[in-house]
Scaffold this active site. Structure first.
Site, PDB file in Angstrom:
ATOM      1  CB  ILE A  65      -0.924   0.000   1.233  1.00  0.00           C
ATOM      2  CG1 ILE A  65      -1.735  -1.308   1.306  1.00  0.00           C
ATOM      3  CG2 ILE A  65      -1.823   1.239   1.237  1.00  0.00           C
ATOM      4  CD1 ILE A  65      -2.643  -1.577   0.129  1.00  0.00           C
ATOM      5  CG  HIS A  66       1.704   3.078  -3.504  1.00  0.00           C
ATOM      6  ND1 HIS A  66       1.593   4.122  -4.376  1.00  0.00           N
ATOM      7  CD2 HIS A  66       1.055   2.031  -4.076  1.00  0.00           C
ATOM      8  CE1 HIS A  66       0.915   3.725  -5.450  1.00  0.00           C
ATOM      9  NE2 HIS A  66       0.569   2.468  -5.292  1.00  0.00           N
TER      10      HIS A  66
END
Length: 122
Positions: free
Chosen positions: A43-44
């Protein structure tokens, strides 16, 4: 690093990312990924992709750099809108799936929260 067309930071690493990486695949998604997918994803923070993905660009995950060899037909759209892409570390010259990109090199090891995701137009 000149010609950076994308930059974000890894905010979370799903419980099953290591298993997927062992199969030569890395899946990314921006913050807010559906919970059923998040366990399999990095997740970014999701920055702005300033141009389309293209063969010959370099994508970097932390200290690991990869040359892009193939891009599926919806990979750019998915990445721009959702921060979602499936990276396959097999160097194939034709994308197997519409949302995948293929790169040359071994899958990264030791990715951690705070590592950058950077794409450079060469």
């Amino acid at each position: 690093m000149n010609n950076i067309i994308y930059r974000s930071i890894i905010l979370g690493i799903g419980d099953f990312v290591a298993d997927v990486l062992a199969d030569g695949i890395l899946i990314t998604f921006k913050q807010g990924a559906p919970s059923e997918l998040a366990d399999y994803c990095c997740i970014h923070s999701h920055g702005e992709l300033t141009t389309n993905l293209a063969i010959g660009q370099t994508i970097k995950f932390g200290d690991f750099s990869y040359l892009i060899t193939a891009i599926g037909e919806v990979a750019t759209t998915n990445f721009r809108e959702l921060g979602h892409i499936t990276v396959r570390f097999d160097g194939k010259r034709q994308a197997e799936l519409a949302g995948s990109i293929h790169v040359i090199g071994q899958a990264p090891t030791g990715l951690k929260i705070g590592d950058s995701i950077i794409i450079v137009a060469n």
